[in-house]
Each structure stands twice: as C-alpha cells, then as structure tokens.
Write a protein that holds these residues in place. Structure first.
Motif, PDB file in Angstrom:
ATOM      1  N   GLU A   1       0.826  -1.200   0.000  1.00 43.41           N
ATOM      2  CA  GLU A   1       0.000   0.000   0.000  1.00 43.41           C
ATOM      3  C   GLU A   1       0.863   1.255   0.000  1.00 43.41           C
ATOM      4  O   GLU A   1       1.933   1.280   0.588  1.00 43.41           O
ATOM      5  CB  GLU A   1      -0.899   0.030   1.248  1.00 43.41           C
ATOM      6  CG  GLU A   1      -1.748  -1.219   1.466  1.00 43.41           C
ATOM      7  CD  GLU A   1      -2.764  -1.445   0.350  1.00 43.41           C
ATOM      8  OE1 GLU A   1      -3.146  -0.459  -0.330  1.00 43.41           O
ATOM      9  OE2 GLU A   1      -3.157  -2.607   0.130  1.00 43.41           O
ATOM     10  N   GLY A   2       0.318   2.237  -0.646  1.00 50.74           N
ATOM     11  CA  GLY A   2       0.930   3.554  -0.572  1.00 50.74           C
ATOM     12  C   GLY A   2       2.188   3.751  -1.384  1.00 50.74           C
ATOM     13  O   GLY A   2       2.904   4.722  -1.192  1.00 50.74           O
ATOM     14  N   ALA A   3       2.455   2.807  -2.294  1.00 49.53           N
ATOM     15  CA  ALA A   3       3.677   2.955  -3.080  1.00 49.53           C
ATOM     16  C   ALA A   3       3.342   3.332  -4.510  1.00 49.53           C
ATOM     17  O   ALA A   3       2.484   2.732  -5.143  1.00 49.53           O
ATOM     18  CB  ALA A   3       4.466   1.652  -3.074  1.00 49.53           C
ATOM     19  N   ALA A   4       4.016   4.345  -5.006  1.00 45.42           N
ATOM     20  CA  ALA A   4       3.866   4.700  -6.409  1.00 45.42           C
ATOM     21  C   ALA A   4       4.650   3.705  -7.250  1.00 45.42           C
ATOM     22  O   ALA A   4       5.424   2.917  -6.731  1.00 45.42           O
ATOM     23  CB  ALA A   4       4.404   6.109  -6.633  1.00 45.42           C
TER      24      ALA A   4
ATOM     25  N   PHE B   1       7.951  -2.186 -10.573  1.00 44.45           N
ATOM     26  CA  PHE B   1       7.021  -2.357  -9.466  1.00 44.45           C
ATOM     27  C   PHE B   1       5.703  -1.695  -9.806  1.00 44.45           C
ATOM     28  O   PHE B   1       5.652  -0.516 -10.134  1.00 44.45           O
ATOM     29  CB  PHE B   1       7.591  -1.750  -8.182  1.00 44.45           C
ATOM     30  CG  PHE B   1       6.571  -1.667  -7.084  1.00 44.45           C
ATOM     31  CD1 PHE B   1       6.238  -2.799  -6.345  1.00 44.45           C
ATOM     32  CD2 PHE B   1       5.910  -0.473  -6.807  1.00 44.45           C
ATOM     33  CE1 PHE B   1       5.278  -2.731  -5.347  1.00 44.45           C
ATOM     34  CE2 PHE B   1       4.946  -0.406  -5.806  1.00 44.45           C
ATOM     35  CZ  PHE B   1       4.627  -1.539  -5.071  1.00 44.45           C
ATOM     36  N   GLU B   2       4.599  -2.477  -9.760  1.00 43.41           N
ATOM     37  CA  GLU B   2       3.282  -1.916 -10.091  1.00 43.41           C
ATOM     38  C   GLU B   2       2.278  -2.121  -8.975  1.00 43.41           C
ATOM     39  O   GLU B   2       1.074  -2.045  -9.198  1.00 43.41           O
ATOM     40  CB  GLU B   2       2.762  -2.539 -11.385  1.00 43.41           C
ATOM     41  CG  GLU B   2       3.612  -2.183 -12.598  1.00 43.41           C
ATOM     42  CD  GLU B   2       3.126  -2.870 -13.879  1.00 43.41           C
ATOM     43  OE1 GLU B   2       2.073  -3.554 -13.816  1.00 43.41           O
ATOM     44  OE2 GLU B   2       3.791  -2.715 -14.904  1.00 43.41           O
ATOM     45  N   GLY B   3       2.770  -2.453  -7.789  1.00 38.99           N
ATOM     46  CA  GLY B   3       1.847  -2.546  -6.665  1.00 38.99           C
ATOM     47  C   GLY B   3       1.865  -3.876  -5.925  1.00 38.99           C
ATOM     48  O   GLY B   3       1.665  -3.931  -4.722  1.00 38.99           O
TER      49      GLY B   3
ATOM     50  N   SER C   1       0.243  -6.894   7.049  1.00 37.44           N
ATOM     51  CA  SER C   1      -0.089  -5.999   5.947  1.00 37.44           C
ATOM     52  C   SER C   1       1.154  -5.159   5.658  1.00 37.44           C
ATOM     53  O   SER C   1       1.989  -4.939   6.537  1.00 37.44           O
ATOM     54  CB  SER C   1      -1.278  -5.115   6.315  1.00 37.44           C
ATOM     55  OG  SER C   1      -0.969  -4.384   7.482  1.00 37.44           O
ATOM     56  N   PHE C   2       1.265  -4.725   4.403  1.00 37.90           N
ATOM     57  CA  PHE C   2       2.517  -4.127   3.950  1.00 37.90           C
ATOM     58  C   PHE C   2       2.282  -2.722   3.418  1.00 37.90           C
ATOM     59  O   PHE C   2       1.399  -2.513   2.594  1.00 37.90           O
ATOM     60  CB  PHE C   2       3.134  -5.005   2.850  1.00 37.90           C
ATOM     61  CG  PHE C   2       3.359  -6.423   3.289  1.00 37.90           C
ATOM     62  CD1 PHE C   2       4.594  -6.828   3.766  1.00 37.90           C
ATOM     63  CD2 PHE C   2       2.321  -7.355   3.229  1.00 37.90           C
ATOM     64  CE1 PHE C   2       4.803  -8.132   4.171  1.00 37.90           C
ATOM     65  CE2 PHE C   2       2.529  -8.675   3.638  1.00 37.90           C
ATOM     66  CZ  PHE C   2       3.769  -9.060   4.107  1.00 37.90           C
ATOM     67  N   THR C   3       3.065  -1.777   3.890  1.00 38.72           N
ATOM     68  CA  THR C   3       2.953  -0.422   3.357  1.00 38.72           C
ATOM     69  C   THR C   3       4.321   0.141   3.033  1.00 38.72           C
ATOM     70  O   THR C   3       5.322  -0.197   3.677  1.00 38.72           O
ATOM     71  CB  THR C   3       2.274   0.525   4.363  1.00 38.72           C
ATOM     72  OG1 THR C   3       2.883   0.346   5.637  1.00 38.72           O
ATOM     73  CG2 THR C   3       0.793   0.244   4.473  1.00 38.72           C
ATOM     74  N   PHE C   4       4.297   0.967   2.027  1.00 38.49           N
ATOM     75  CA  PHE C   4       5.515   1.635   1.576  1.00 38.49           C
ATOM     76  C   PHE C   4       6.123   2.420   2.737  1.00 38.49           C
ATOM     77  O   PHE C   4       5.418   3.048   3.515  1.00 38.49           O
ATOM     78  CB  PHE C   4       5.170   2.574   0.416  1.00 38.49           C
ATOM     79  CG  PHE C   4       6.318   3.417  -0.046  1.00 38.49           C
ATOM     80  CD1 PHE C   4       7.356   2.858  -0.784  1.00 38.49           C
ATOM     81  CD2 PHE C   4       6.362   4.775   0.246  1.00 38.49           C
ATOM     82  CE1 PHE C   4       8.411   3.631  -1.216  1.00 38.49           C
ATOM     83  CE2 PHE C   4       7.427   5.559  -0.182  1.00 38.49           C
ATOM     84  CZ  PHE C   4       8.454   4.988  -0.923  1.00 38.49           C
TER      85      PHE C   4
END
Length: 486
Positions: free
Chosen positions: A345-348, A370-372, A406-409
């Motif tokens: 989440e939260g990664a461009a 990287f696309e998400g 859960s994973f976030t940028f």
RNA sequence: GCUGCUAUAGUGUAGACCGGCCAAUCAUGCGAGCCUCUCACGCUCGCGACAGGGGUUCGAAUCCCCUUAGCAGCACCA
C-alpha cells in the motif's frame, strides 16, 4: 610445439616431484569402457594430466576393453565426451581391442623365453596347487609343447575354460596371489563389440605390453593396483624391460552420490534415475549438469594429490573451488521460493535497477517494474518482522493484526533500512515473473524467478541469497534450474 | 586368516627421505567483525591436529619397536 616445451616451467608446482621425470614423462589414463567417467576417474585423469603438464611429455588415453563382459559399446563415446569436458592434454589415444595381435605376438615370445606356459588344469585344481605352493603339471612342459598348446588356444581348438596362459613367477612367494597368475584366457561369449576374438589378454599382461610399447615412464593409479604392480614386475623381468615409476594413491571415499556403474545402470533402466547425468549420480556429466566446472574438478583433485592414505572426498572443498571460478562470471538474479503474493500500500510505481554482477558494473543491470504487487519468499515473513527492504527497490513496513501481516511503503532510503536493521530480501514483480523449480540432490524448491533468466540457458547464475544454480531448461511452462552450491 | 600399505585440526594438504629453523603450513569449514542494497565475493581476527604407548638422542611430527584403527589385494575383472 615449442610452446608446449616452454610451457612446462610456467606451471606452478602443486604436486610433489616425481623421480626420474626431469627429462619429461609419458603417462596414461586407462579407463575401462563400461560406463561414463565419475569423480573417482577424475582423480587419476587429473593427476596424470597435471604431471604431464608439469614435466612435459605425452599423455596417452588407453581404452582397456579386453574384457567383453565389461564393455558397454556406448561407453567409448561417453568416455571421450567426459574427457573432452574435463579438458585434459591427451596427446594420443589407443584402444586395446585394436591391439590383440600385438599381445599374441608378445605372448609367443614370452613362451619361447620360458616365461609363460599354457595351463590346462581346471580352476579348482590349480587353486589348490597354488595355495600349497606346488607347481601344476603344465608348468614343466617344454617350450615346443607350450607353443603347440598356445596355437590350439588361438585356433579355438580349446574352448572357454579349457586352457589359459600363465606367467611363471615364484611359487614360494608368500602371497599366493603372486603365484603363476594368468595372462590369457579363452572367452566364447559374449562377442566383443569391436573385434572378433576368443583369446583375450588379462589386464596384467596387456598393461605391461602397452606400457612398454608406448614408452610409459610413470604410472599413477589407485592402491588397489599395488598387487598388480608386483605381478607385472614378473613380466617386465622375463622380457628384460625397464619398469616404469609407480605411485599408488589411497582410496577416496565419496559420500552422497552413486558411483557404481552397475547400480547406476540398474537405476536408469528401472526409471529411478533420469539418465547418466541424473544429479544424484557421481558422474562427471551429473556434476556438469549441476554447474560444477571442469576446472574446479581438476583443482580439487590436485589439492587432494597422490597421498597413499585413504581419504574422504569433501564436497565443500569442491564447491569452494567451483565458487572461485563461477562467482566472477555468474550473473545475479532473484529467485523467490515458495512465493507469497503481497500488495504494498501507498507505493507509487517504481523501477528497480539491479546489477547483473555487483563486482562488474559494466555488465549492466536488469530492470524490475514495481506496479503494486510483489512476490516475496514466504520464509521471510514471520510474526515480529516489522520492516523489510526489497532489494534495489524500497522499504516496506510490516504491520501485524492477529497474525496477518499488511505491507505499506516506507520510504526509499537504504540508510533507513540499515538503521532499522531490516532484512534486504529478493522479490519479483507479481506481473512479471516466471515459474522456476530449483532442484538439488536433496529435493526441489518451487518458486519464481526473473524472466531474464531464460536467456541464461546452460549458464550458471547466482540466485541472490539462495546460491548458484545452473539453468537446465527454459520453456513455456517455466524454468528448471539445478542448485550448484551456496 | 594370509600378504602388504597407511595414520598431522571437521575435511583435504605441507613438513617426514636428509631429527633441531614446527609451541607445526596452506586451503576449506566453523565463529566474530568490516565491506556490501545478496546469506555471494573481498578483507581482518579467532577456533581447531602430530592415533596411543615405549625406545634411540642433548633434541623426535620426523628414526626404531609394540598396540590400536583404517585400507588394499588374495578373480581365467580393470
């Protein structure tokens, strides 16, 4: 030619000196064509090769196919192929089945000299006499009689088991194995795949004949041949020939692979093994398939040397030799075993540029988009892991809710990851990966790797943080790689 | 059983023939650290052996003997 001569001093001395070698040597590697070569053969082959290179001279490959029961017609080609792979400095090749008339001729000469006789005793009878140290009745026959009987052997008047040629030795030799050992025998069946014959020399005779005829000066072989060396000396003495210098190295125990030709053949025919290059076997072709380089095999064998103590072969040492060779050339890729599909989440969108080789920037990079969503090894995710860095990409914060991550940028900064002591792990873009199976003798790991690995067919690559692997197959359904070592 | 061969760290190896320079070499392995966007490579430091017992000698890993252990051969295989 001159290069070959001057070459000899360029080689660093890695092996102990051989006596009487100052003016060059003639050595030989003499396998029996019953199957492909294995690590055990490589020792003899590499040692002799190294000495020929150290002192200069000739290196003869001699195919010892004088026992039709132990000849596999396919083995001629396999041995040649294995030797080519090993990269030895063979200067000439002879095959003993081409040379039977030479042996027959020498046998006649030896009978004429009174050094051999034709024995028509049956086996058990002779064995009893031998144990007792008594001469068998045939031993006292005249030369003329022996020559006549020899002729009857050659023209097949005698059938299998009815007569043999024996070397006169010393019946009082304390070792019964030395007493009047056989030199020729008759074999009605099976037919030899290469020649029509029924009288065959036994190893001790053909070896002496060829070592002499070919001018062999030094013989390096396993200590299982010590008794043969003593037997062979009797033949040299009868002929008045000069005896080569012998070295007998100790037995080498090899664990973890199958080496017995008969066992391998059985397993292949029964479907247990996929072929002579099945990675559970100790053949050179199996090592090759696993990504072991011939130089590594040779270096490992030279490090072991010609000691006469029994040793156990160390895979670790072989792997270390191989790593020296393979590490500088192997391109790096990501392989994710047991992949976990993870949304970040939260990664461009990001593009990662990972080096093909960390020690050689000129080789360039591979790019991963990287696309998400990414694939990461399941083994890296366990409760308590709070932060990870996807190598060459960015940092990820891991939050846990009742055992579910859960994973976030969490930023691009490598320094942050270092400060947080986060693991830097391999990963793959979920939308751009190839199924990959990594096989080792112990089992297989399934996972995925970078699509670029397809281009490395037959090469050894390094899967980062996993180990080296040889890319064995690449098709529509994915990639098969063999684990080489860490 | 008979005939031989051999015993140095977890593994491999040097030293042994010509006893002192060996409180034992190098590699691998293992441990710690550095380097590094790999658990690879590189670097630093560390761990770890003369099978046991006698003898010869001023002095033995090295020479001799015994013990123990391992191995090879004792095939009309190689």
């Amino acid at each position: 030619m001159f290069d070959a001569l001057s070459d000899r001093h360029e080689h660093k001395k890695v092996l102990p000196d051989l006596e009487k070698a100052e003016n060059g040597v003639v050595m030989r590697f003499a396998p029996n064509p019953s199957g492909p070569l294995h690590i055990g053969h490589a020792r003899a082959a590499a040692l002799n090769d190294a000495y020929v290179k150290q002192y200069g001279g000739r290196y003869i490959l001699r195919i010892e196919d004088t026992d039709p029961k132990r000849v596999d017609p396919d083995a001629y080609g396999m041995v040649a192929g294995d030797l080519k792979w090993l990269g030895l400095g063979i200067t000439e090749t002879v095959t003993q089945s081409d040379r039977l008339s030479l042996y027959y001729d020498l046998c006649r000469q030896l009978i004429e000299k009174g050094g051999a006789y034709v024995c028509t005793c049956n086996n058990e009878r002779f064995r009893e006499l031998k144990q007792a140290g008594t001469a068998c009745p045939c031993r006292g026959q005249t030369v003329a009689k022996n020559l006549g009987l020899w002729q009857k052997m050659l023209d097949h008047t005698f059938r299998e088991g009815e007569a043999s040629v024996r070397i006169k030795t010393d019946l009082s030799n304390p070792d019964p194995a030395m007493r009047d050992f056989p030199a020729f025998r008759i074999l009605d069946l099976p037919p030899h795949p290469k020649v029509k014959a029924h009288v065959y020399p036994l190893m001790n005779f053909s070896v002496v004949a060829d070592d002499h005829l070919l001018g062999v000066t030094h013989v390096i072989r396993g200590k299982d041949h010590i008794a043969n060396t003593r037997r062979q000396r009797y033949i040299y003495d009868h002929f008045g020939w000069k005896v080569p210098v012998y070295r007998h190295y100790g037995r080498m125990g090899i664990e973890g692979v199958v080496l017995s030709t008969s066992q391998m053949r059985l397993g292949i025919n029964g479907g247990t093994y996929t072929g002579w290059d099945d990675i559970r076997l100790g053949t050179l072709r199996a090592l090759a398939r696993r990504g072991i380089s011939p130089e590594a095999v040779k270096n490992a064998m030279l490090a072991i040397g010609i000691g006469d103590t029994d040793i156990s072969f160390s895979w670790d040492n072989l792997y270390a030799e191989n790593r020296k060779i393979v590490d500088p050339v192997a391109n790096r890729y990501f392989f994710v075993s047991d992949p976990l599909r993870v949304r970040i989440e939260g990664a461009a969108r990001h593009t990662a540029h990972a080096m093909l080789h960390p020690g050689d920037a000129a080789r360039g990079t591979r790019t991963l988009e990287f696309e998400g969503t990414v694939l990461i090894p399941k083994s890296e995710i366990s409760e308590g892991v709070a932060m990870l860095r996807l190598k060459d990409l960015f940092n990820v914060r891991v939050a846990w809710d009742n055992g579910t991550p859960s994973f976030t940028f969490s930023g691009d900064s490598l320094a942050d990851a270092r400060a947080a002591r986060a693991r830097i792990i391999q990963w793959l873009p979920a939308q751009d990966s190839v199924p990959c199976t990594l096989l080792s003798p112990e089992g297989e790991m399934t996972g995925a790797c970078e699509p670029l690995v397809r281009k490395e067919l037959n090469n050894v690559v390094q899967f980062e943080r996993v180990g080296f692997a040889r890319i064995d197959a690449a098709n529509a359904s994915g990639i098969r790689a063999y684990f080489t070592h860490k």
